[in-house]
Design an enzyme around this catalytic site. Structure first.
Site, short mmCIF file in Angstrom:
data_model
loop_
_atom_site.label_atom_id
_atom_site.label_comp_id
_atom_site.label_asym_id
_atom_site.label_seq_id
_atom_site.Cartn_x
_atom_site.Cartn_y
_atom_site.Cartn_z
N PHE A 95 0.82 -1.16 0.05
CA PHE A 95 -0.08 -0.01 -0.10
C PHE A 95 0.81 1.42 -0.05
O PHE A 95 0.45 2.29 -0.56
CB PHE A 95 -1.09 -0.08 0.96
N LYS B 7 -2.15 8.13 -4.00
CA LYS B 7 -2.92 8.01 -2.96
C LYS B 7 -2.37 8.90 -1.87
O LYS B 7 -3.12 9.99 -1.40
CB LYS B 7 -2.98 6.80 -2.18
N TYR B 8 -1.12 9.15 -1.67
CA TYR B 8 -0.53 9.98 -0.63
C TYR B 8 -0.39 11.43 -1.18
O TYR B 8 -0.44 12.44 -0.31
CB TYR B 8 0.76 9.45 -0.27
N GLU C 69 -1.67 4.20 16.57
CA GLU C 69 -1.94 3.13 15.70
C GLU C 69 -2.14 1.77 16.98
O GLU C 69 -1.61 1.67 17.83
CB GLU C 69 -0.41 2.80 14.97
N GLU D 79 -6.85 6.63 7.10
CA GLU D 79 -7.16 5.87 5.71
C GLU D 79 -7.45 4.58 6.14
O GLU D 79 -6.88 3.70 6.24
CB GLU D 79 -5.84 6.00 4.89
N ASP E 271 -5.94 1.53 20.41
CA ASP E 271 -6.91 1.45 19.46
C ASP E 271 -7.58 2.99 19.54
O ASP E 271 -7.72 3.65 20.71
CB ASP E 271 -7.90 0.43 19.80
N MET E 272 -7.80 3.71 18.45
CA MET E 272 -8.24 5.13 18.42
C MET E 272 -9.63 5.18 19.29
O MET E 272 -10.10 6.16 19.84
CB MET E 272 -8.38 5.47 17.13
N GLU F 291 -14.32 -1.52 5.90
CA GLU F 291 -13.39 -1.88 6.89
C GLU F 291 -13.58 -1.17 7.95
O GLU F 291 -12.72 -1.05 9.05
CB GLU F 291 -11.79 -1.57 6.43
#
Lengths: 648, 648
Positions: free
Chosen positions: B339, B345-346, B404, B448, B432-433, B457
């Site tokens: 990825f 994408k970035y 993360e 993302e 975990d956010m 997801e």
């Protein structure tokens, strides 16, 4: 208290009453059942004012849902035998209003969970509000996958306008069957999803009504508005309604009375509506809907008793059986016993043999000529007896060979011949007719090798083998036979086949006493076999393409498969068979056959159903394949006889 | 000799030639292949004069079938790589003539058995003679159940009249796709039944042609009559034909040249037709169809080389993958690696962050104000890098939290921060956010978390959790995303799903690089999520009903399921996505998603396809359910997420 037992019927019929919400369930039952005479109540379980989105969130609310009483107010058996849970009728899962949709889903799930907790036998789901029902069906389907034994009765108004408009884009509901059909297809024909029909004051056409008898209708809700008033001021029903209710009784559909009393109220009870919370539940006054219940009971009691044959067949209704394989297997004594009791069948054979004997030997030569008659597949001798009786009746002289391949039946034949003193006339041959080396040729060949679908027990192959020892001008009884099929709705049979969860059962033909079915179009002939076969084409392979047109007044219909029958011409005008329009009365040796479709197909008015049937022959077996090509092609079922075949 | 290898293509393309019956197969191959330059011959295996019913029965006849030579005349590998068996074209299994029907069935079975004995890769079945093909299909279906690896190519003329007549009862064939569809449905979508398209001189509309690229077309047979003549007298094709042939090349369809030479014959060979048994097979003369072959080779050679991204994706074409579960599972290094290579994408993210920083802090205050930016789901840091680059580009001051949950990725993050000297700017949070207790609130939240279908997801659930620590006027990048679906024909995908023989695989969505598909209607938006979510309705459940109208010039089409895409609005006009009409160019992080239908559905011109999609949320999982209600209701797929779900 059931409506009473009808002579010969195994089950009683019950009558329920639809009520409004009342939070004292024991009193509601005392009023409607103990005192009112109904068998069960269709009662709301939750306060209709409840809306999940209006409950205070987090704070304040007790978190107790407003159900009608706790589970303790009735015993478990009272809950399950006297209460059908009526789901809140305000729910509308296909509303444009998202809040209403979500409130509806929450409430529906809470109510069904509560009903399930109470072990109710069924819940009544309100009818879909519009023509669209996908979200409602999605939610019910989720419930169905989790619920144990409870039935969900989807309320459907019995409604079909006679408008033959083909405008399928019309938004107005013209046929409530379409709504039911969408709902149950979305729910993948779940066996616990069934129908409560709302019977209205006007009824659709007879053909259209007929469809419902192939569907899983569990209850018929009759509104008091649908009743007429008789001369004495009491409720009664129109002739067409009476006929429909009688059919419901015949198909084990429970009746439910609904609505406010509007006929011949007994004096003093005029304002005591059953559905009124203010009602005086004192048990002294007569229940205001009692006269409706009495009328329904009267309709049930006055039904004709079931004829003996139908009583005998009650236990077999819609019960799938694998067809016999009498060629490959040997029949058992019990099977012979059952078939030999079918007097009507042997009378027909005797009549046919009489005619054949008279055609074969003129009266003047009756004493001079001995007719050689061979019974091929003699079993335990009923056709030998019929032949001897025909000889006696016509004064003809007979010599009989009784050919039978089952050594066990041959034992019986021998003892029968001795017992009856037939030694001089009857010769017993223990052999398969296809391989027997006959000492002389026959004038008449008599056989009963027919299955429910005519040739499906391999009569053609057997008689082709026996034909060698029939004289060139000899007679075969039967002289021909034809199979028939017709498309049917049969949701019960479909679900029974589906419950095996394999392809094999969908590609098998079943012997079955058809009862909860709708016959959608007249039957049509499929395969005919004639004996002796003098044509140059000796093949017993067959292919037939048929087109069925379902009357457009029927409306759209679900075809779960095909009912199969046969008719046999024994000799000249003497026939026997089970094709419904020409069936031999009071004959019980054959039930129908049922060919299922793996994917049931909906046929819309104006489009026809094109069906293909094949009879295929291999070295060791014979089988059928079948498919449809219109309105849309199905797969070909039972290719190469992979699932179902008859051994040679 | 293949047409040549195209840069980057893994497979070569071949060109065959259709021949007439010739009983010296080695000479036939020498002429057409060694000398003529074709790669294979589509050759009859049996003398076309043969009719089983005309063979003397029992006596006289040698019993040897009139095949073209014994199996020994070629080596096994020659048979399988150079010969496609052409089944006798006279057969007609749906004839009214019973003798012809039975001769046809016998011959077809004998020829296929012979081809199977020779291990040929394929047989070419003649096109059905009329509009009815049930008996032909029944016979082919029986063969398919017994044959090993051989493909059966059903010849179908590429024919569709532009007559928009809705007269479905018309007997004349207006759309050969219907014939193919009936045949394959009768044969239950068998994966070894495929298509050889007869390309005629006039072509149907582009939409109608497009359908075939979702079907299993293995060969395109181009008759010499379909060629035009160029200025030098040589064969060439119309622009539309050229485009079609190029598409065939792109879809691995073999080309077969058929017919007599009718263009620019080299001097002296005017009477040397390839399909003429009298031809001079001496290998000296140029093959009379060589100029057609050369032209096809020219079309192949002049195709543009595949772009790098498509070369990379070649191995993934039509290959079904289970979607990632990055929330429940931890991604592996290899996945991050892949990825992170997606520069496009970035760049889009960086552009969005630039705009957001500029909106947040005016130029004049750039040095005074420090923007708090949190990357939630930072992975191995690509968005941290993009944010830093945006800060540099805009001259804004940043403080970054990189949150993360995957401890393995956190290891990399730590080393990256050290390596790049970001210690003063970037704080790494291993959490975990959804549960992180943030020390301050963020101005900008960058994530993302999108899957091929946008929310699949669980980006909504994650960002709902992270929203707690976003300032009231804070910005989420992405600010919203929408999923899209469109109906597709995808017989290859359907057969791959079906090969598992269970319901679970039909109720799963797959990530897949769609290639052999026909997109039947423009895509439509399904679910939209907006962040931060300031509405009162915090539910992430969704329900959408969509109606697709397939252009009537397309003709009837098979819908095997739905292709799914997403488009995300990162910030203001900066978006990224894979919805075909707006897809971000050269981005390879996401393939499409595919939602199969358990029962593929045929949509006829003029009727629309009504589709329902639900996003359902439970305590531990999120899942989709989907169904169609028009043209006829399907079952609801994946009820309760029983087959496919995403873990919370």
């Amino acid at each position: 208290m059931p409506l009473g037992e009808r002579s010969g019927h195994k089950e009683s019929r019950y009558c329920g009453v639809e009520t409004e919400f009342y939070d004292d369930i024991p009193q509601l039952l005392a009023y409607n059942i103990s005192s009112g005479g109904f068998d069960f109540a269709v009662a709301p379980l939750m306060d209709p004012a409840y809306r999940p989105s209006l409950m205070e969130k987090g704070t304040g609310g007790s978190g107790v849902l407003p159900f009608a009483g706790s589970d303790l107010v009735l015993s478990p058996s009272q809950w399950s035998s006297h209460v059908v849970g009526k789901i809140s009728s305000w729910i509308d899962l296909d509303s444009e209003d998202e809040i209403l949709r979500m409130d509806s889903e929450t409430t529906l799930k809470q109510e069904v969970a509560w009903a399930s907790h109470l072990s109710l036998q069924a819940c009544l789901l309100p009818a879909p509000k519009g023509t669209s029902c996908a979200n409602y069906a999605r939610c019910v389907n989720q419930i169905l996958l989790g619920v144990n034994n409870m039935q969900l009765w989807l309320r459907i108004p019995l409604l079909k306008t006679d408008d033959d408009s083909m405008d399928i884009n019309s938004n107005s509901l013209v046929d409530s069957w379409e709504l039911w059909n969408s709902f149950r297809m979305l729910c993948e024909h779940h066996s616990q999803l069934s129908i409560a029909l709302d019977v209205l004051s006007s009824l659709p056409s007879a053909n259209s009504l007929g469809r419902w008898f192939g569907e899983s209708v569990r209850a018929a809700i009759i509104d008091t508005d649908s009743f007429l008033t008789n001369a004495r001021g009491y409720p009664c029903l129109s002739k067409r309604h009476q006929k429909l209710i009688t059919e419901f009784f015949n198909h084990s559909v429970q009746i439910v009375i609904s609505g406010k009393p509007v006929h011949g109220l007994p004096k003093g009870s005029a304002d005591l509506a059953a559905n009124n919370n203010d009602s005086n539940f004192d048990g002294v006054h007569r229940h205001p809907l009692r006269s409706y219940l009495d009328y329904v009971g009267y309709l049930y009691q006055r039904m004709d008793p079931l004829p003996e044959q139908e009583r005998f067949e009650l236990g077999y209704r819609d019960f799938l059986q694998s067809p016999l394989q009498p060629l490959m297997d040997n029949l058992e004594a019990q099977t012979y016993e059952t078939f030999e009791k079918d007097a009507v069948k042997y009378i027909q054979y005797q009549r046919a043999i009489c005619k054949a004997l008279q055609d074969r030997v003129p009266d003047g030569k009756a004493l001079m000529i001995t007719t050689v008659l061979m019974v091929v597949g003699a079993g335990r001798g009923p056709l030998v007896r019929a032949s001897l009786q025909a000889a006696e009746e016509t004064g003809r002289k007979l010599k009989i060979y009784a050919v039978e391949k089952n050594p066990n039946a041959v034992v019986t034949l021998h003892s029968l011949v001795k017992l009856e003193g037939w030694e001089n006339i009857v010769t017993i041959v223990s052999s398969d007719m296809r391989y027997w080396d006959a000492p002389e040729k026959a004038d008449i060949l008599v056989s009963e090798l027919l299955g429910s679908f005519g040739d499906n027990e391999l009569s053609p192959e057997c008689l082709d083998g026996a034909q060698r020892f029939l004289k060139d001008d000899g007679i075969s009884i039967p002289s021909s036979y034809t199979s028939f099929i017709q498309p049917i709705t049969a949701s019960k049979l479909y679900n029974d086949v589906k419950s095996h969860k394999d392809v094999v059962h969908f590609e098998t033909a079943y012997v079955v006493k058809l009862h909860n079915v709708a016959r959608l179009a007249p039957s049509q002939p499929v395969f005919t076999f004639t004996h002796p076969n003098r044509s140059t084409n000796k093949s017993n392979q067959r292919y037939m393409k048929l087109q069925f047109d379902i009357p457009s007044e029927t409306g759209s219909s679900m075809v779960h498969g095909f009912a199969g029958y046969f008719d046999a011409k024994l000799y000249k005008d003497i026939h026997l068979g089970i094709e419904p329009t020409t069936a031999t009365p009071n004959m019980f040796s054959w039930f129908s056959i049922f060919f299922p479709l793996r994917t049931p197909v909906v046929v819309h008015p104006g489009s026809s159903l094109e069906v293909h049937f094949w009879r295929c022959c291999g070295p060791a077996k014979v089988w059928y394949e079948w498919c449809i090509t219109s309105p849309s092609p199905s797969s070909i079922q039972n290719s190469n006889g992979r699932s179902y075949w008859v051994g040679l």
